[in-house]
Design a protein around this motif. Structure first.
Motif, mmCIF file in Angstrom:
data_model
loop_
_atom_site.group_PDB
_atom_site.id
_atom_site.type_symbol
_atom_site.label_atom_id
_atom_site.label_comp_id
_atom_site.label_asym_id
_atom_site.label_seq_id
_atom_site.Cartn_x
_atom_site.Cartn_y
_atom_site.Cartn_z
ATOM 1 N N GLY A 147 0.820 -1.207 0.000
ATOM 2 C CA GLY A 147 0.000 0.000 0.000
ATOM 3 C C GLY A 147 0.850 1.251 0.000
ATOM 4 O O GLY A 147 2.059 1.222 -0.249
ATOM 5 N N ASP A 148 0.224 2.390 0.304
ATOM 6 C CA ASP A 148 0.931 3.670 0.241
ATOM 7 C C ASP A 148 1.118 4.314 1.603
ATOM 8 O O ASP A 148 1.340 5.521 1.713
ATOM 9 N N THR A 149 1.014 3.502 2.666
ATOM 10 C CA THR A 149 1.294 3.968 4.018
ATOM 11 C C THR A 149 2.108 2.899 4.753
ATOM 12 O O THR A 149 2.218 1.761 4.281
ATOM 13 N N ILE A 150 2.642 3.261 5.897
ATOM 14 C CA ILE A 150 3.349 2.257 6.691
ATOM 15 C C ILE A 150 2.360 1.222 7.210
ATOM 16 O O ILE A 150 1.221 1.542 7.560
ATOM 17 N N THR A 151 2.789 -0.021 7.239
ATOM 18 C CA THR A 151 1.973 -1.110 7.781
ATOM 19 C C THR A 151 2.864 -1.995 8.647
ATOM 20 O O THR A 151 4.065 -1.782 8.774
ATOM 21 N N GLU A 152 2.242 -3.014 9.199
ATOM 22 C CA GLU A 152 2.953 -4.015 9.982
ATOM 23 C C GLU A 152 4.155 -4.572 9.223
ATOM 24 O O GLU A 152 5.203 -4.879 9.816
ATOM 25 N N ALA A 153 4.042 -4.690 7.902
ATOM 26 C CA ALA A 153 5.135 -5.245 7.104
ATOM 27 C C ALA A 153 6.388 -4.376 7.194
ATOM 28 O O ALA A 153 7.512 -4.892 7.275
ATOM 29 N N ASP A 154 6.218 -3.061 7.173
ATOM 30 C CA ASP A 154 7.372 -2.169 7.260
ATOM 31 C C ASP A 154 8.036 -2.252 8.630
ATOM 32 O O ASP A 154 9.262 -2.211 8.734
ATOM 33 N N VAL A 155 7.224 -2.370 9.671
ATOM 34 C CA VAL A 155 7.782 -2.500 11.016
ATOM 35 C C VAL A 155 8.672 -3.736 11.099
ATOM 36 O O VAL A 155 9.788 -3.695 11.631
ATOM 37 N N ARG A 156 8.195 -4.834 10.551
ATOM 38 C CA ARG A 156 8.927 -6.102 10.660
ATOM 39 C C ARG A 156 10.238 -6.078 9.885
ATOM 40 O O ARG A 156 11.238 -6.647 10.327
ATOM 41 N N LEU A 157 10.257 -5.435 8.738
ATOM 42 C CA LEU A 157 11.499 -5.358 7.979
ATOM 43 C C LEU A 157 12.466 -4.357 8.595
ATOM 44 O O LEU A 157 13.677 -4.611 8.662
ATOM 45 N N PHE A 158 11.953 -3.243 9.078
ATOM 46 C CA PHE A 158 12.802 -2.174 9.603
ATOM 47 C C PHE A 158 13.725 -2.658 10.708
ATOM 48 O O PHE A 158 14.914 -2.322 10.731
ATOM 49 N N THR A 159 13.218 -3.458 11.633
ATOM 50 C CA THR A 159 14.033 -3.815 12.789
ATOM 51 C C THR A 159 15.224 -4.706 12.429
ATOM 52 O O THR A 159 16.199 -4.760 13.177
ATOM 53 N N THR A 160 15.155 -5.369 11.285
ATOM 54 C CA THR A 160 16.327 -6.091 10.785
ATOM 55 C C THR A 160 17.262 -5.146 10.039
ATOM 56 O O THR A 160 18.477 -5.174 10.246
ATOM 57 N N LEU A 161 16.718 -4.292 9.191
ATOM 58 C CA LEU A 161 17.567 -3.383 8.423
ATOM 59 C C LEU A 161 18.356 -2.443 9.322
ATOM 60 O O LEU A 161 19.531 -2.154 9.049
ATOM 61 N N VAL A 162 17.744 -1.970 10.402
ATOM 62 C CA VAL A 162 18.426 -0.996 11.251
ATOM 63 C C VAL A 162 19.601 -1.636 11.999
ATOM 64 O O VAL A 162 20.536 -0.951 12.433
ATOM 65 N N ARG A 163 19.607 -2.962 12.113
ATOM 66 C CA ARG A 163 20.701 -3.686 12.761
ATOM 67 C C ARG A 163 21.719 -4.218 11.756
ATOM 68 O O ARG A 163 22.719 -4.824 12.161
ATOM 69 N N PHE A 164 21.495 -4.009 10.483
ATOM 70 C CA PHE A 164 22.295 -4.701 9.479
ATOM 71 C C PHE A 164 23.765 -4.281 9.516
ATOM 72 O O PHE A 164 24.656 -5.129 9.679
ATOM 73 N N ASP A 165 24.044 -3.002 9.372
ATOM 74 C CA ASP A 165 25.443 -2.575 9.351
ATOM 75 C C ASP A 165 26.097 -2.630 10.730
ATOM 76 O O ASP A 165 27.260 -3.055 10.837
ATOM 77 N N PRO A 166 25.418 -2.221 11.809
ATOM 78 C CA PRO A 166 26.062 -2.307 13.115
ATOM 79 C C PRO A 166 26.368 -3.730 13.576
ATOM 80 O O PRO A 166 27.283 -3.937 14.358
ATOM 81 N N VAL A 167 25.585 -4.712 13.108
ATOM 82 C CA VAL A 167 25.735 -6.069 13.639
ATOM 83 C C VAL A 167 25.829 -7.138 12.555
ATOM 84 O O VAL A 167 26.816 -7.861 12.447
ATOM 85 N N TYR A 168 24.787 -7.275 11.740
ATOM 86 C CA TYR A 168 24.666 -8.463 10.899
ATOM 87 C C TYR A 168 25.731 -8.545 9.813
ATOM 88 O O TYR A 168 26.190 -9.638 9.480
ATOM 89 N N HIS A 169 26.142 -7.406 9.257
ATOM 90 C CA HIS A 169 27.130 -7.428 8.180
ATOM 91 C C HIS A 169 28.426 -8.093 8.618
ATOM 92 O O HIS A 169 28.969 -8.957 7.916
ATOM 93 N N GLY A 170 28.944 -7.721 9.798
ATOM 94 C CA GLY A 170 30.186 -8.299 10.271
ATOM 95 C C GLY A 170 29.997 -9.477 11.204
ATOM 96 O O GLY A 170 30.534 -10.564 10.969
ATOM 97 N N HIS A 171 29.216 -9.282 12.241
ATOM 98 C CA HIS A 171 29.059 -10.287 13.295
ATOM 99 C C HIS A 171 28.436 -11.578 12.761
ATOM 100 O O HIS A 171 28.839 -12.680 13.140
ATOM 101 N N PHE A 172 27.441 -11.439 11.882
ATOM 102 C CA PHE A 172 26.757 -12.601 11.310
ATOM 103 C C PHE A 172 27.246 -12.949 9.907
ATOM 104 O O PHE A 172 26.668 -13.804 9.245
ATOM 105 N N LYS A 173 28.289 -12.268 9.434
ATOM 106 C CA LYS A 173 28.913 -12.565 8.129
ATOM 107 C C LYS A 173 27.937 -12.388 6.960
ATOM 108 O O LYS A 173 28.010 -13.101 5.947
#
Length: 341
Positions: free
Chosen positions: A219-245
């Motif tokens: 859709g054209d507004t934020i939904t539950e789907a955006d919340v669920r993806l955001f919390t992984t993306l916001v951790r990606f560079d600080p943690v997942y890129h290096g720590h989780f390879k």
């Protein structure tokens, strides 16, 4: 099979990482059909800013304006194999529940509770017992069952006409991205890691294509789907890129997803729930099987989260016909030293 002391509710085998998905599925509903009716002031949401699954509930509670109906208790960023703990509070005791270990609320309901002690959890304050820790259903119920207590102007995060599409998107995001980064980080051998890596970046490529022509996932507004993806993306560079390879690219090297993530971060209710310091402390200190030295990296520089994203050009409005949430409660604000800028 060995239980992972790093991740309550998951385990590692010699091959692929497995997540224990057996949760306390009791629901808190408007009609109270499971014995837990929605009642303002009766329950306490227990979360941790470090945890992506718990971060979702903090965001949704903020966006919907449930602060006055559902209190918030925050665990610290680190824990041992026993339990998350309330070490941020005076005396390291939750001021409402009167406990140090979250596990006490689990054992109050199930004295022989056999699984990991996970956040988020909603606790019935009067009994001190966990009502539910089913994080996937929890936020959907905040949107639907708790509707009577939403703030004026609250967004429709799970609108009926989009639920089927949201559910489809959420399923792929969960299996391939939210859990996919863990599948990389806790892979038990090279083949399992290689397969997990390929699955994760295939999904990120799919998301890039989807979000290249639309501002939000559904859709054209934020939904539950955006919340669920955001919390992984916001951790990606600080943690997942290096720590989780997860290192094919950094998020900052994926232009569409990087712009999308900044758009959400700069939306009230998203970035103001994120504590980058606690996020890094959790992963790098708790996961001693991956990072035995427990050294927490100083980087990356996070000031770029506040740079212009340009996503407005795709149209859409974050809150539709609604309004942004007011600033966080003073007692719930992330310390400025733990944020960009």
């Amino acid at each position: 099979m060995t239980t992972s002391k790093s991740e309550p509710g998951s385990y590692v085998e010699p091959g692929e990482f497995k997540r224990d998905t057996n949760y306390i599925t009791t629901r808190i509903t408007a009609d109270g059909r499971d014995g837990y009716p929605v009642e303002p002031g009766r329950y306490r949401l227990i979360a941790a800013r470090a945890c992506p699954w718990a971060n979702r509930t903090i965001i949704v509670r903020r966006l919907l304006g449930l602060e006055s109906a559902l209190s918030l208790g925050l665990c610290g960023p680190t824990h041992d194999k026993r339990s998350w703990t309330f070490d941020l509070d005076p005396g390291e005791v939750d001021p409402v529940l009167g406990i140090h270990f979250l596990r006490d609320a689990y054992l109050a309901r199930y004295p022989d509770y056999p699984r990991g002690i996970t956040v988020p959890a909603v606790v019935d304050v009067s009994t001190g017992q966990v009502a539910t820790n089913d994080y996937a259903q929890m936020t959907l119920d905040f949107s639907t069952e708790w509707a009577e207590y939403h703030r004026p102007g609250a967004p429709a995060l799970y609108p009926e006409d989009l639920r089927e599409e949201i559910d489809v998107v959420n399923k792929r995001v969960y299996t391939e991205v939210n859990n996919g980064v863990y599948r990389c980080g806790f892979a038990g051998d090279q083949d399992a890691y290689d397969a997990a890596y390929d699955r994760l970046f295939t999904a990120l490529d799919w998301l890039t294509e989807r979000l290249s022509t639309q501002r939000y996932l559904v859709g054209d507004t934020i939904t539950e789907a955006d919340v669920r993806l955001f919390t992984t993306l916001v951790r990606f560079d600080p943690v997942y890129h290096g720590h989780f390879k997860c290192n094919r690219e950094k998020l900052t090297e994926l232009p569409v997803l990087w712009s999308y993530a900044r758009d959400l971060y700069q939306t009230p209710g998203f970035g103001d729930t994120v504590d980058f310091t606690q996020i890094k402390q959790h992963y790098y200190i708790v996961h001693t099987d991956i990072n035995p030295t427990q050294i927490v990296p100083k980087g990356p520089d996070l000031a770029n989260w506040l740079t212009p994203h340009g996503r407005e050009a795709l149209g859409g409005k974050p809150f539709g016909d609604g309004t942004p949430p007011p600033p966080p409660l003073l007692t719930e604000r992330v310390p400025t030293a733990h944020t960009p800028g």
